[in-house]
Design a protein around this motif. Structure first.
Motif, PDB file in Angstrom:
ATOM      1  N   PRO A  30       0.806  -1.227   0.000  1.00  8.18           N
ATOM      2  CA  PRO A  30       0.000   0.000   0.000  1.00  8.18           C
ATOM      3  C   PRO A  30       0.836   1.274   0.000  1.00  8.18           C
ATOM      4  N   GLN A  31       2.026   1.220   0.566  1.00 10.73           N
ATOM      5  CA  GLN A  31       2.869   2.412   0.582  1.00 10.73           C
ATOM      6  C   GLN A  31       3.276   2.796  -0.843  1.00 10.73           C
ATOM      7  N   ALA A  32       3.721   1.818  -1.625  1.00 11.08           N
ATOM      8  CA  ALA A  32       4.087   2.106  -3.016  1.00 11.08           C
ATOM      9  C   ALA A  32       2.856   2.519  -3.818  1.00 11.08           C
ATOM     10  N   ALA A  33       1.715   1.872  -3.574  1.00  9.01           N
ATOM     11  CA  ALA A  33       0.479   2.218  -4.284  1.00  9.01           C
ATOM     12  C   ALA A  33       0.072   3.665  -4.005  1.00  9.01           C
ATOM     13  N   SER A  34       0.414   4.170  -2.834  1.00  9.72           N
ATOM     14  CA  SER A  34       0.063   5.546  -2.447  1.00  9.72           C
ATOM     15  C   SER A  34       0.698   6.587  -3.353  1.00  9.72           C
ATOM     16  N   ARG A  35       1.746   6.220  -4.083  1.00  6.33           N
ATOM     17  CA  ARG A  35       2.371   7.172  -5.029  1.00  6.33           C
ATOM     18  C   ARG A  35       1.380   7.626  -6.082  1.00  6.33           C
ATOM     19  N   TYR A  36       0.332   6.827  -6.303  1.00  8.68           N
ATOM     20  CA  TYR A  36      -0.633   7.112  -7.361  1.00  8.68           C
ATOM     21  C   TYR A  36      -1.956   7.658  -6.826  1.00  8.68           C
ATOM     22  N   THR A  37      -1.976   8.045  -5.547  1.00 11.72           N
ATOM     23  CA  THR A  37      -3.227   8.532  -4.956  1.00 11.72           C
ATOM     24  C   THR A  37      -3.073   9.963  -4.456  1.00 11.72           C
ATOM     25  N   ALA A  38      -4.165  10.705  -4.559  1.00  9.25           N
ATOM     26  CA  ALA A  38      -4.204  12.067  -4.026  1.00  9.25           C
ATOM     27  C   ALA A  38      -4.260  12.011  -2.502  1.00  9.25           C
ATOM     28  N   SER A  39      -3.757  13.031  -1.857  1.00 12.84           N
ATOM     29  CA  SER A  39      -3.731  13.050  -0.385  1.00 12.84           C
ATOM     30  C   SER A  39      -5.141  13.071   0.211  1.00 12.84           C
ATOM     31  N   ASP A  40      -6.113  13.569  -0.543  1.00 14.94           N
ATOM     32  CA  ASP A  40      -7.496  13.614  -0.052  1.00 14.94           C
ATOM     33  C   ASP A  40      -8.367  12.549  -0.725  1.00 14.94           C
ATOM     34  N   MET A  41      -7.747  11.442  -1.131  1.00 15.86           N
ATOM     35  CA  MET A  41      -8.458  10.362  -1.817  1.00 15.86           C
ATOM     36  C   MET A  41      -9.654   9.888  -0.999  1.00 15.86           C
ATOM     37  N   LYS A  42     -10.741   9.598  -1.699  1.00 17.98           N
ATOM     38  CA  LYS A  42     -11.944   9.045  -1.065  1.00 17.98           C
ATOM     39  C   LYS A  42     -12.153   7.640  -1.616  1.00 17.98           C
ATOM     40  N   ILE A  43     -12.237   6.668  -0.703  1.00 19.64           N
ATOM     41  CA  ILE A  43     -12.433   5.273  -1.085  1.00 19.64           C
ATOM     42  C   ILE A  43     -13.748   4.803  -0.495  1.00 19.64           C
TER      43      ILE A  43
END
Length: 146
Positions: A30-43
């Motif tokens: 998940p840490q590496a996957a976070s490179r592709y997500t916005a800081s305010d991501m909504k899941i």
């Protein structure tokens, strides 16, 4: 003509971002996957579970499965409407099946999923997840038949 080429390039990039995110989250990393997500991501995960970051998905999956992976059958990039294009948003769907093991070690495969992503400025801002796991859990409990 330039805007058509730009839209096609942006759409292809959005599809690549989603596929790379999924590759990493399924490791799970998940840490590496976070490179592709916005800081305010909504899941929004199955059952309307609200989450904020990829690590939340990994934690939830660890509580539901011994392990789980996705077999991606297709990635559909939606041609943005004029409004979406103006906002710089591209919608991407990932469609396929899940396979893995339940917590008791029983293997499974063919569990359908559809994920919807919104990519903006090269980052995933929204992720919505649907799959048949809840139905399969009911079948395993003897409460439903497929």
């Amino acid at each position: 003509m330039t805007s058509d080429t730009s839209t096609a390039d942006s759409s292809a990039q959005a599809g690549w971002i989603v596929n790379e995110f999924l590759r990493l989250i399924m490791i799970p990393d998940p840490q590496a996957a976070s490179r592709y997500t916005a800081s305010d991501m909504k899941i929004t995960f199955t059952g309307k579970r609200a989450m904020r970051e990829p690590a939340d998905c990994t934690k939830f999956n660890a509580s539901r499965y011994k392990w789980v992976k996705k077999s991606i059958e297709r990635t559909d990039v939606v041609i943005p409407s004029a409004q979406e294009a103006e906002l710089g948003e591209t919608v991407v769907y990932s469609i396929g099946t899940l396979y893995g093991e339940w917590p008791d070690g029983q293997p499974f495969e063919g569990n359908r999923y559809v994920d919807r992503y919104v990519v903006k400025n090269g980052l995933i801002t929204h992720m919505d997840v649907w799959n048949d796991s809840a139905e399969w859990i009911l079948v395993r409990a003897g409460m439903a038949v497929l």
